[in-house]
Design an enzyme around this catalytic site. Structure first.
Site, PDB file in Angstrom:
ATOM      1  N   LYS A  40    -113.623  30.307 -13.703  1.00 31.95           N
ATOM      2  CA  LYS A  40    -113.326  29.551 -12.477  1.00 31.95           C
ATOM      3  C   LYS A  40    -112.217  28.534 -12.757  1.00 31.95           C
ATOM      4  O   LYS A  40    -111.942  28.225 -13.927  1.00 31.95           O
ATOM      5  CB  LYS A  40    -114.594  28.842 -11.993  1.00 31.95           C
ATOM      6  CG  LYS A  40    -115.166  27.833 -12.991  1.00 31.95           C
ATOM      7  CD  LYS A  40    -116.557  27.372 -12.593  1.00 31.95           C
ATOM      8  CE  LYS A  40    -117.112  26.372 -13.596  1.00 31.95           C
ATOM      9  NZ  LYS A  40    -118.535  26.060 -13.328  1.00 31.95           N
ATOM     10  N   TYR A 260     -94.892  -0.281 -16.227  1.00 31.66           N
ATOM     11  CA  TYR A 260     -95.288  -0.884 -14.947  1.00 31.66           C
ATOM     12  C   TYR A 260     -96.261  -2.036 -15.171  1.00 31.66           C
ATOM     13  O   TYR A 260     -97.206  -1.930 -15.951  1.00 31.66           O
ATOM     14  CB  TYR A 260     -95.969   0.151 -14.058  1.00 31.66           C
ATOM     15  CG  TYR A 260     -95.009   1.091 -13.373  1.00 31.66           C
ATOM     16  CD1 TYR A 260     -94.030   0.611 -12.495  1.00 31.66           C
ATOM     17  CD2 TYR A 260     -95.084   2.454 -13.595  1.00 31.66           C
ATOM     18  CE1 TYR A 260     -93.156   1.482 -11.863  1.00 31.66           C
ATOM     19  CE2 TYR A 260     -94.223   3.332 -12.960  1.00 31.66           C
ATOM     20  CZ  TYR A 260     -93.252   2.835 -12.093  1.00 31.66           C
ATOM     21  OH  TYR A 260     -92.396   3.690 -11.475  1.00 31.66           O
TER      22      TYR A 260
HETATM   23  C1  LIG Z   1    -119.198  26.127 -14.549  1.00 36.02           C
HETATM   24  C2  LIG Z   1    -120.483  26.843 -14.689  1.00 36.02           C
HETATM   25  C3  LIG Z   1    -120.824  27.476 -15.895  1.00 36.02           C
HETATM   26  C4  LIG Z   1    -120.034  27.300 -17.169  1.00 36.02           C
HETATM   27  O1  LIG Z   1    -120.405  26.056 -17.725  1.00 36.02           O
HETATM   28  P1  LIG Z   1    -119.852  25.577 -19.140  1.00 36.02           P
HETATM   29  O2  LIG Z   1    -120.594  24.314 -19.392  1.00 36.02           O
HETATM   30  O3  LIG Z   1    -118.409  25.366 -18.980  1.00 36.02           O
HETATM   31  O4  LIG Z   1    -120.167  26.650 -20.121  1.00 36.02           O
HETATM   32  C5  LIG Z   1    -121.965  28.272 -15.913  1.00 36.02           C
HETATM   33  N1  LIG Z   1    -122.746  28.391 -14.824  1.00 36.02           N
HETATM   34  C6  LIG Z   1    -122.472  27.761 -13.652  1.00 36.02           C
HETATM   35  C7  LIG Z   1    -123.391  27.926 -12.511  1.00 36.02           C
HETATM   36  C8  LIG Z   1    -121.354  26.944 -13.558  1.00 36.02           C
HETATM   37  O5  LIG Z   1    -121.101  26.299 -12.414  1.00 36.02           O
END
Ligand SMILES: *Cc1c(COP(=O)(O)O)cnc(C)c1O
Length: 378
Positions: A40, A260
């Site tokens: 994702k 800044y």
């Molecule tokens: C993002 C996500 C993962 C992966 O999690 P990590 O901690 O990056 O391994 C797995 N399951 C769900 C439902 C998630 O939202």
């Protein structure tokens, strides 16, 4: 150095071989469970297509994205035997798009179940899905009342081809959290009603909890080199390096403000170097006055605020040959990991990675791995 790299403020190198090594390491850790790739948010900012293809060559056959739109753009890059899950499920009305694209939604509520069943009926064919239960995180998945309702009326799943039963841990990165065994027990109780469907509970953190891992582990951050457990040694290989270059150096007398707000003032003369990375490139503004970079392996603190397009570093004491225009400055690499930067910025490695900006020149180091031999029977 390529023209693209000369034109950009910094070069982001993504080591696909390290991603594949991390995949295999997690696989060894959780076997016989299977490791799925969570890609994702463009594989946490590293490129969903190249990362997924490297994982697929290493044998990965299940992939997770968050949004349907992410699934649609990734689907053509995957082979037909790969399953692509959409964690957030589908917005009302998006069911035909998902069905047509051959993606597998995670159904998180009775409402989503009803809409997917109706889509299957309308199409006259079964549609694949994962079913998520909320075992204590209160974010996504059927709450226990809805789970009980589903148990009482199993016909609500008519036409739905269940491929995975899943839940998600709230504190998987904490070995001691009492919610981990509590969620696992609740999950196993729900999953027992679907004995023929593979079960998935663990993310990266869960993969390193000392217990069994059900059938499928959903690994994200550990694939990308982030530490899976808080306060434990990180067993993963680093995946990203980020190298900026010096654009200008100046000597400032004692009492001179830098950046800044002129927030950085010292009672001694300093040498200040400016690099072409700023908060618009995802380098947290919160690192002003507290973050670091490395030149020739030596720590150089950020002096003053992080600007939109540049950062000023206190390079007093660094040998002049390392301060010439174009000389490399390590922001991520052997001396500074994504977890180090996250700690300085008061955030987590996930946020550092997913904020990495679009202005870097990207260099992919290929995994150099032949596709695994398929057995003739399969
Ligand atoms: C993002 C996500 C993962 C992966 O999690 P990590 O901690 O990056 O391994 C797995 N399951 C769900 C439902 C998630 O939202």
């Amino acid at each position: 150095m390529s023209d693209l790299e000369l034109m950009a403020g910094a070069v982001l190198t993504i080591d696909l071989g390290a991603v594949v090594d991390n995949y295999r390491h997690i696989q060894q850790q959780v076997g016989p469970a299977e490791v799925a790739g969570v890609v994702k948010a463009d594989a946490y900012g590293l490129g969903a297509v190249p990362v997924s293809q490297a994982l697929a060559e290493a044998g990965c056959r299940r992939f997770f994205v968050a949004h349907l739109q992410e699934a649609l753009s990734l689907r053509p890059a995957l082979t037909p035997d790969a399953t692509l899950y959409v964690l957030n499920g589908l917005q009302p009305g998006a069911e035909p798009i998902a069905a047509e694209a051959g993606v597998t939604p995670v159904l998180n509520s009775l409402d989503q179940i009803d809409r997917w069943r109706n889509a299957a009926r309308d199409l006259g064919r079964p549609l694949p899905a994962a079913l998520q239960f909320d075992t204590g995180m209160s974010r996504l998945g059927l709450p226990s009342e809805e789970a009980a309702e589903l148990t009482a009326s199993p016909e609500r799943l008519t036409g739905i081809d269940l491929r995975l039963i899943m839940s998600h841990l709230a504190c998987a990165d904490d070995l001691q959290a009492p919610s981990n065994p509590a969620q696992a027990a609740a999950f196993d109780a729900f999953a027992a009603q679907y004995p023929d469907v593979p079960r998935s509970l663990d993310n990266s953190g869960g993969a390193f909890l000392p217990r069994g891992h059900r059938d499928v582990v959903r690994a994200g951050i550990a694939l990308y080199g982030g530490a899976p457990q808080i306060g434990q040694p990180n067993p993963m290989r680093s995946v990203v390096t980020l190298d900026a270059r010096i654009i200008q150096v100046r000597d400032v007398p004692a009492g001179t403000g830098v950046g800044y707000g002129l927030t950085s003032v010292a009672d001694h003369p300093r040498r200040i170097a400016t690099i072409a990375v700023g908060y618009a490139d995802g380098w947290p503004r919160h690192l002003g006055g507290r973050g670091s970079a490395f030149i020739d392996g030596r720590r150089v603190p950020i002096a003053g605020r992080v600007s939109m397009d540049s950062i000023t570093l206190d390079v007093t004491g660094i040998a002049p040959q390392h301060l010439r225009p174009g000389a490399p400055v390590e922001l991520l690499g052997p001396h500074q990991t994504i977890d180090d930067v996250a700690a300085d910025a008061g955030t987590i490695s996930y946020e550092i990675l997913t904020q990495l900006g679009g202005r870097y020149a990207r260099r992919y180091q290929p995994a150099h791995e032949p596709a695994p031999a398929r057995s003739p029977q399969s």
